[in-house]
Design a protein around this motif. Structure first.
Motif, PDB file in Angstrom:
ATOM      1  N   PHE A   1       0.848  -1.189   0.000  1.00  0.00           N
ATOM      2  CA  PHE A   1       0.000   0.000   0.000  1.00  0.00           C
ATOM      3  C   PHE A   1       0.885   1.240   0.000  1.00  0.00           C
ATOM      4  O   PHE A   1       1.684   1.430   0.897  1.00  0.00           O
ATOM      5  CB  PHE A   1      -0.905  -0.060   1.245  1.00  0.00           C
ATOM      6  CG  PHE A   1      -1.829   1.119   1.420  1.00  0.00           C
ATOM      7  CD1 PHE A   1      -2.234   1.908   0.350  1.00  0.00           C
ATOM      8  CD2 PHE A   1      -2.330   1.434   2.681  1.00  0.00           C
ATOM      9  CE1 PHE A   1      -3.087   2.979   0.527  1.00  0.00           C
ATOM     10  CE2 PHE A   1      -3.192   2.502   2.873  1.00  0.00           C
ATOM     11  CZ  PHE A   1      -3.570   3.276   1.793  1.00  0.00           C
ATOM     12  N   VAL A   2       0.740   2.047  -1.021  1.00  0.00           N
ATOM     13  CA  VAL A   2       1.435   3.339  -1.093  1.00  0.00           C
ATOM     14  C   VAL A   2       0.401   4.403  -0.756  1.00  0.00           C
ATOM     15  O   VAL A   2      -0.399   4.785  -1.594  1.00  0.00           O
ATOM     16  CB  VAL A   2       2.010   3.582  -2.503  1.00  0.00           C
ATOM     17  CG1 VAL A   2       2.654   4.955  -2.589  1.00  0.00           C
ATOM     18  CG2 VAL A   2       2.994   2.499  -2.872  1.00  0.00           C
ATOM     19  N   PRO A   3       0.365   4.876   0.517  1.00  0.00           N
ATOM     20  CA  PRO A   3      -0.698   5.801   0.892  1.00  0.00           C
ATOM     21  C   PRO A   3      -0.454   7.205   0.362  1.00  0.00           C
ATOM     22  O   PRO A   3       0.653   7.561  -0.041  1.00  0.00           O
ATOM     23  CB  PRO A   3      -0.663   5.770   2.418  1.00  0.00           C
ATOM     24  CG  PRO A   3       0.708   5.337   2.777  1.00  0.00           C
ATOM     25  CD  PRO A   3       1.264   4.560   1.630  1.00  0.00           C
TER      26      PRO A   3
ATOM     27  N   MET B   1       2.137   8.775   6.745  1.00  0.00           N
ATOM     28  CA  MET B   1       1.609   7.435   6.917  1.00  0.00           C
ATOM     29  C   MET B   1       2.543   6.364   6.356  1.00  0.00           C
ATOM     30  O   MET B   1       2.765   5.332   6.976  1.00  0.00           O
ATOM     31  CB  MET B   1       0.230   7.307   6.270  1.00  0.00           C
ATOM     32  CG  MET B   1      -0.371   5.927   6.423  1.00  0.00           C
ATOM     33  SD  MET B   1      -2.040   5.788   5.780  1.00  0.00           S
ATOM     34  CE  MET B   1      -2.988   5.866   7.270  1.00  0.00           C
ATOM     35  N   GLY B   2       3.110   6.612   5.190  1.00  0.00           N
ATOM     36  CA  GLY B   2       3.888   5.570   4.546  1.00  0.00           C
ATOM     37  C   GLY B   2       5.309   5.474   5.053  1.00  0.00           C
ATOM     38  O   GLY B   2       5.916   4.408   5.019  1.00  0.00           O
ATOM     39  N   LEU B   3       5.843   6.603   5.500  1.00  0.00           N
ATOM     40  CA  LEU B   3       7.245   6.627   5.914  1.00  0.00           C
ATOM     41  C   LEU B   3       7.367   7.395   7.230  1.00  0.00           C
ATOM     42  O   LEU B   3       6.462   8.111   7.630  1.00  0.00           O
ATOM     43  CB  LEU B   3       8.104   7.331   4.853  1.00  0.00           C
ATOM     44  CG  LEU B   3       8.164   6.695   3.472  1.00  0.00           C
ATOM     45  CD1 LEU B   3       8.813   7.660   2.488  1.00  0.00           C
ATOM     46  CD2 LEU B   3       8.956   5.393   3.510  1.00  0.00           C
TER      47      LEU B   3
ATOM     48  N   LEU C   1       9.322   5.054  -0.978  1.00  0.00           N
ATOM     49  CA  LEU C   1       8.086   4.394  -0.543  1.00  0.00           C
ATOM     50  C   LEU C   1       7.646   3.321  -1.539  1.00  0.00           C
ATOM     51  O   LEU C   1       7.399   2.164  -1.176  1.00  0.00           O
ATOM     52  CB  LEU C   1       6.993   5.457  -0.362  1.00  0.00           C
ATOM     53  CG  LEU C   1       5.600   4.993   0.025  1.00  0.00           C
ATOM     54  CD1 LEU C   1       5.652   4.128   1.271  1.00  0.00           C
ATOM     55  CD2 LEU C   1       4.705   6.190   0.277  1.00  0.00           C
TER      56      LEU C   1
ATOM     57  N   ARG D   1      10.012   0.351  -1.536  1.00  0.00           N
ATOM     58  CA  ARG D   1       9.826  -0.579  -0.432  1.00  0.00           C
ATOM     59  C   ARG D   1       8.597  -1.451  -0.660  1.00  0.00           C
ATOM     60  O   ARG D   1       8.635  -2.662  -0.460  1.00  0.00           O
ATOM     61  CB  ARG D   1       9.649   0.191   0.880  1.00  0.00           C
ATOM     62  CG  ARG D   1       9.543  -0.744   2.079  1.00  0.00           C
ATOM     63  CD  ARG D   1       9.143  -0.020   3.344  1.00  0.00           C
ATOM     64  NE  ARG D   1       7.766   0.440   3.260  1.00  0.00           N
ATOM     65  CZ  ARG D   1       7.279   1.443   3.975  1.00  0.00           C
ATOM     66  NH1 ARG D   1       8.055   2.116   4.787  1.00  0.00           N
ATOM     67  NH2 ARG D   1       6.009   1.804   3.853  1.00  0.00           N
ATOM     68  N   GLU D   2       7.513  -0.852  -1.097  1.00  0.00           N
ATOM     69  CA  GLU D   2       6.277  -1.614  -1.252  1.00  0.00           C
ATOM     70  C   GLU D   2       6.390  -2.653  -2.366  1.00  0.00           C
ATOM     71  O   GLU D   2       5.826  -3.727  -2.279  1.00  0.00           O
ATOM     72  CB  GLU D   2       5.105  -0.659  -1.515  1.00  0.00           C
ATOM     73  CG  GLU D   2       4.743   0.174  -0.288  1.00  0.00           C
ATOM     74  CD  GLU D   2       4.465  -0.676   0.948  1.00  0.00           C
ATOM     75  OE1 GLU D   2       3.477  -1.399   0.946  1.00  0.00           O
ATOM     76  OE2 GLU D   2       5.271  -0.631   1.892  1.00  0.00           O
TER      77      GLU D   2
ATOM     78  N   SER E   1       4.393   9.721  13.924  1.00  0.00           N
ATOM     79  CA  SER E   1       3.052   9.792  13.353  1.00  0.00           C
ATOM     80  C   SER E   1       2.270   8.542  13.726  1.00  0.00           C
ATOM     81  O   SER E   1       2.704   7.428  13.440  1.00  0.00           O
ATOM     82  CB  SER E   1       3.162   9.938  11.831  1.00  0.00           C
ATOM     83  OG  SER E   1       2.070   9.343  11.194  1.00  0.00           O
ATOM     84  N   GLU E   2       1.133   8.753  14.358  1.00  0.00           N
ATOM     85  CA  GLU E   2       0.329   7.600  14.754  1.00  0.00           C
ATOM     86  C   GLU E   2      -0.209   6.871  13.534  1.00  0.00           C
ATOM     87  O   GLU E   2      -0.389   5.653  13.553  1.00  0.00           O
ATOM     88  CB  GLU E   2      -0.831   8.042  15.656  1.00  0.00           C
ATOM     89  CG  GLU E   2      -0.353   8.392  17.039  1.00  0.00           C
ATOM     90  CD  GLU E   2      -1.497   8.559  18.030  1.00  0.00           C
ATOM     91  OE1 GLU E   2      -2.612   8.113  17.724  1.00  0.00           O
ATOM     92  OE2 GLU E   2      -1.251   9.143  19.088  1.00  0.00           O
ATOM     93  N   ASN E   3      -0.457   7.633  12.468  1.00  0.00           N
ATOM     94  CA  ASN E   3      -0.950   6.990  11.252  1.00  0.00           C
ATOM     95  C   ASN E   3       0.076   6.040  10.671  1.00  0.00           C
ATOM     96  O   ASN E   3      -0.253   4.945  10.221  1.00  0.00           O
ATOM     97  CB  ASN E   3      -1.318   8.048  10.206  1.00  0.00           C
ATOM     98  CG  ASN E   3      -2.745   8.523  10.395  1.00  0.00           C
ATOM     99  OD1 ASN E   3      -3.577   7.778  10.907  1.00  0.00           O
ATOM    100  ND2 ASN E   3      -3.017   9.746  10.008  1.00  0.00           N
ATOM    101  N   THR E   4       1.341   6.495  10.667  1.00  0.00           N
ATOM    102  CA  THR E   4       2.395   5.621  10.163  1.00  0.00           C
ATOM    103  C   THR E   4       2.476   4.372  11.023  1.00  0.00           C
ATOM    104  O   THR E   4       2.645   3.262  10.519  1.00  0.00           O
ATOM    105  CB  THR E   4       3.749   6.354  10.170  1.00  0.00           C
ATOM    106  OG1 THR E   4       3.598   7.579   9.463  1.00  0.00           O
ATOM    107  CG2 THR E   4       4.828   5.523   9.535  1.00  0.00           C
ATOM    108  N   ALA E   5       2.316   4.549  12.332  1.00  0.00           N
ATOM    109  CA  ALA E   5       2.386   3.404  13.231  1.00  0.00           C
ATOM    110  C   ALA E   5       1.274   2.411  12.915  1.00  0.00           C
ATOM    111  O   ALA E   5       1.503   1.207  12.818  1.00  0.00           O
ATOM    112  CB  ALA E   5       2.294   3.877  14.680  1.00  0.00           C
TER     113      ALA E   5
ATOM    114  N   TYR F   1      -0.286   2.097  10.132  1.00  0.00           N
ATOM    115  CA  TYR F   1       0.028   1.554   8.808  1.00  0.00           C
ATOM    116  C   TYR F   1       1.046   0.423   8.922  1.00  0.00           C
ATOM    117  O   TYR F   1       0.966  -0.584   8.236  1.00  0.00           O
ATOM    118  CB  TYR F   1       0.575   2.696   7.950  1.00  0.00           C
ATOM    119  CG  TYR F   1       1.199   2.304   6.638  1.00  0.00           C
ATOM    120  CD1 TYR F   1       0.418   2.106   5.509  1.00  0.00           C
ATOM    121  CD2 TYR F   1       2.584   2.165   6.520  1.00  0.00           C
ATOM    122  CE1 TYR F   1       0.995   1.770   4.294  1.00  0.00           C
ATOM    123  CE2 TYR F   1       3.163   1.831   5.324  1.00  0.00           C
ATOM    124  CZ  TYR F   1       2.366   1.637   4.209  1.00  0.00           C
ATOM    125  OH  TYR F   1       2.952   1.302   3.010  1.00  0.00           O
TER     126      TYR F   1
END
Lengths: 512, 360
Positions: free
Chosen positions: A342-344, A350-352, A414, A417-418, B234-238, B240
């Motif tokens: 998943f590449v957000p 979120m991704g990194l 990103l 990695r995915e 980042s909680e979102n990254t966590a 994820y």
């Protein structure tokens, strides 16, 4: 006669030359497109004109008189107004209140008078603004209209628009362009920043091109072609064709049925979405941003709670046995051996992990796999070095925090990695947003490579031309609902645009 | 045209030498400004004043150990706060966690003085850590479950801890009517840190060194440390990455509270041998500055604690020697901290005058 003249403008941020020795002029009453790749210094240059930055070197002339613009207020005094990419409106205020915010408080706030002024501006340029509507109730396009009215209300004769069409549907874009043409007739000067070539060709009189902070040249739009503009923008010839290889053997990989989601505010953001995803295809997802694209991918990835009644079935490549992914955490999904990458959309959020280097980012998803309490950095380091070399990531080293890298390089890390996780399903959200043309084509190529390997790819995109060129099928989202799945080879751009904004009848909802 | 006179420009990055230079210059400037202020107020020669400061902090063996004791307390708390702050959990409740740890230690010393020193020592250490954990657990649980604001919650837990301390001070009052607990186990020294190399602080020193090494390894090389860094970013990254954010939050804050509780144990059993509402004495807040200034690096935390402890004892010495009140020494500390913190600005930004190379 020149409305604006830039003379030898330079601006540096640290060791980065955002603008170096830029000189050109903008004629009175013309629409000038400022074209350049991301990081070419378009926005920086315009920010100096609107008083947000101050040039390190050089000077700006307005109506052939040298001026010193030290703040947005001084820019307004000179009749210069800018509509930023990220709207600067107060959410809880009405349209009328937003217009007067920040003005000199020398007179009483007279709502009737403001409303009358708004009406006058709207009538003149064919806008539609309700002065009493609160900003939080407005759509993106309404907010943008309000921003433009705000600039006009403050008496701007020179308007700068920073990528105004990025958030609009094709229909809304056409409406905006009509307004801009009306303004031009009224004698206003318009500078529009964009990197969409067909828009440049349809709206502008002349095109000024920047590349890596330097001014290249200004061409008459009438004499320009997409190929020529791209060449000037990138500095070399670029093949603008996107391949779409045909894969014969497609296997069902994901079965999404009646998927609904509720967001943090309790609003139903996804309603009853059903579709199938096959290995060896790229399924595009189109929609105006904020219509559920992000939530859909996050729901499949186990990051959003799926409402009762929905299901996401994953078919294993070897056994073809379906596995229900609903209600599972990302780690549980991974532990089941589902190779879902998943590449957000939010790369650094979120991704990194922005403060970590490439190596530590490589271990984000499997840091926990080894035995013992310590992390192992050997394999991630090798992977980081491999990705750095293969995808030509520009970074001082694998330990440099990825936050310091440019947008394109962050995305390479990103996506790298995915893909390295050898997925069977690869979901990407806005994979090329903010990337330059070369990097964008690298990403398209990588996605096609995955498709050829039999990976099921989801591509959430915003550029309809790319969606239509790259994807086998396109799922259109509108207000959180699936508004039809179209064949990428035959679909028409206007039709996709229409489905992005209006729900069509049931007959459009078939899965194939 | 009227040009802006000074403009702020962001720096790309600075070499290690450059950073060192900026910090050294800021320290020198701080000392100069302090000198001027001191001279203006008192008329003393600033150099004499600085010598007095150094003598106050390290002049005699007793003073040196007292400064080191202060440094150890600050370091211990800062080491405890580091994982919480690295996770962006604003634990401003160290004061309360220290007090609770202190109460438990004092209680053990009073009620269990007969179980033998070794056992008592271990028991006190464990129980005070648990007490500190418990104090931190409540805000962590609410943060993890309901996303409450941990800053307010931990802060208010401090006041509860202070009230509890008052209660136990009244209960254990000795002698009656003094409104203090007095020195506990004055005769038998049960539960006191034994003297090694002639000082009772030696064990504290060893404990802090062990904690510092542990925290260094924990934050940098373990899976837990990795999780803390990801959640903090980042909680979102966590989410994820498949990290259970509530679990990491609770676990990390328990650890943070435990170390702060141990700091309370160190303060009671290792130094004052009594308990009062001022046992923590604001160190729980000062340690926040230490942790952040050091960017959670153990060795740097030790150094900054030393600097603050030095300033503290040095400035109270000039206050008494030069017949100034306490506030004067606080001003000196304030000026020095102002310059040290201010130097961070010059590490990240630079000032440019007007335009360079104006073209005509």
């Amino acid at each position: 006669m020149a409305a604006i003249t830039f003379e030898h403008i330079s601006k540096r941020f640290g060791s980065v030359n955002a603008n170096s020795d830029v000189s050109f002029s903008v004629n009175k009453g013309e629409i000038l497109a400022l074209l350049g790749e991301n990081g070419s210094g378009k926005t920086t240059l315009m920010n100096m004109l609107s008083g947000i930055y101050y040039p390190d070197e050089g000077r700006i002339l307005v109506d052939d008189k040298p001026v010193s613009i030290r703040g947005p207020r001084e820019a307004y005094a000179l009749g210069i107004g800018m509509v930023h990419q990220h709207f600067k409106l107060v959410d809880v205020f009405t349209a009328a209140e937003n217009l007067v915010v920040g003005l000199e408080p020398d007179k009483k706030l007279d709502r009737k008078e403001i409303a009358a002024d708004i009406k006058e501006i709207c009538d003149k340029y064919k806008f539609d603004v309700n002065p009493d509507k609160k900003v939080y109730d407005m759509s993106v396009s309404e907010k943008q209209t309000l921003e433009i009215v705000k600039v006009l209300y403050r008496g701007a004769n020179i308007l700068i628009l920073d990528e105004p069409t990025a958030v609009l549907t094709p229909q809304e874009t056409e409406r905006l362009f009509n307004v801009l043409r009306n303004m031009k007739q009224d004698g206003k000067t318009v500078i529009i920043i964009t990197h969409k070539l067909h828009e440049v060709l349809s709206i502008s009189d002349r095109v000024a091109i920047l590349r890596k902070g330097e001014y290249i040249e200004t061409v008459e739009t009438a004499e320009a072609t997409e190929e020529k503009l791209t060449e000037l923008m990138v500095g070399k010839k670029v093949d603008l064709e996107i391949e779409r290889p045909e894969i014969e053997d497609k296997k069902l990989r994901l079965e999404v049925r009646n998927l609904s989601c509720i967001n943090n505010e309790g609003i139903k953001i996804l309603k009853d979405i059903s579709f199938d995803l096959y290995g060896g295809e790229i399924l595009g997802i189109a929609g105006i941003s904020g219509n559920g694209q992000k939530e859909l991918l996050e729901a499949i990835a186990g990051l959003n709670l799926i409402e009762e009644g929905g299901s996401v079935k994953y078919h294993q490549p070897d056994t073809e046995d379906p596995v229900e992914l609903k209600g599972m955490t990302p780690r549980r999904i991974r532990d089941l051996g589902v190779q879902l990458s998943f590449v957000p959309e939010d790369r650094l959020g979120m991704g990194l992990v922005g403060s970590m280097g490439m190596t530590e980012n490589m271990m984000l998803k499997d840091y926990n796999s080894g035995r013992g309490i310590f992390t192992s950095k050997k394999a991630p380091k090798e992977l980081a070095e491999k990705i750095m070399e293969e995808l030509e990531v520009v970074t001082p080293g694998v330990t440099t925090p990825v936050r310091r890298l440019s947008g394109g390089n962050v995305q390479k890390v990103l996506v790298g990695r995915e893909i390295a996780a050898s997925p069977t399903v690869l979901m990407t959200a806005y994979a090329v947003r903010g990337l330059d043309i070369n990097t964008s084509y690298t990403i398209y190529h990588l996605l096609n490579e995955q498709k050829k390997k039999g990976v099921a790819v989801i591509y959430v995109g915003e550029d309809l031309d790319v969606l239509l060129a790259l994807c086998d099928r396109i799922l259109v989202l509108c207000g959180g609902q699936a508004n039809g799945i179209l064949d990428g080879r035959t679909a028409d751009k206007q039709e996709v645009g229409r489905r992005m904004s209006v729900i069509v009848g049931k007959e459009g909802e078939g899965h194939e | 045209m009227n040009e802006p006179i000074l403009r702020v420009i962001k720096r790309e990055s600075m070499s290690f030498k450059g950073k060192l230079l900026v910090r050294a210059v800021s320290l020198i400037l701080a000392l100069l400004v302090c000198g001027i202020v001191i001279t203006l107020i008192t008329g003393y020669n600033p150099i004499t004043v600085y010598v007095t400061m150094a003598q106050g902090a390290f002049g005699t063996k007793t003073r040196a150990w007292s400064t080191i004791k202060e440094m150890l307390m600050l370091s211990c708390i800062a080491i405890g706060l580091a994982p919480a702050f690295k996770m962006k959990f604003w634990n401003v409740g160290a004061e309360g966690q220290i007090l609770i740890g202190g109460i438990v230690s004092a209680g053990c010393m009073i009620y269990l003085s007969n179980i033998g020193n070794a056992g008592l020592f271990v028991l006190m250490c464990i129980l005070s850590a648990l007490a500190g954990s418990l104090w931190a657990f409540l805000p962590a649980l609410f943060k993890a479950k309901f996303n409450t604001n941990e800053t307010l919650f931990t802060l208010m837990m401090n006041y509860v801890a202070i009230q509890l301390t008052s209660y136990f001070v009244a209960k254990w009052e000795n002698p009656v009517g003094s409104n203090t607990v007095g020195v506990i186990n004055q005769s038998g020294h049960e539960g006191w840190f034994p003297k090694i190399f002639g000082t009772q602080y030696f064990i504290s020193l060893i404990m802090v060194i062990i904690l510092a090494v542990f925290m260094h390894i924990y934050l940098r090389y373990t899976k837990h440390g990795y999780e803390i860094a990801v959640v903090g970013e980042s909680e979102n990254t966590a989410r994820y990455a498949g990290i259970s954010v509530p679990k990491v939050v609770i676990r990390t804050v328990l650890l943070s509270g435990a170390i702060c509780g141990v700091a309370g144990f160190m303060a009671v059993a290792g130094a004052s041998h009594t308990i009062s509402t001022s046992t923590a004495g604001g160190r729980g807040f000062t340690a926040i500055i230490v942790a952040w200034l050091a960017k959670f690096d153990s060795a740097t935390m030790l150094l900054i604690s030393l600097l603050l402890a030095f300033l503290n004892s040095g400035s109270s010495e000039i206050a008494s020697k030069c017949h100034l009140n306490d506030y004067a020494s606080k001003i000196v500390i304030g000026i020095i901290l102002f310059f040290i913190l201010g130097s961070e600005f010059f590490i990240n930004y630079k000032l440019v005058r007007g335009k360079k190379g104006e073209k005509k």
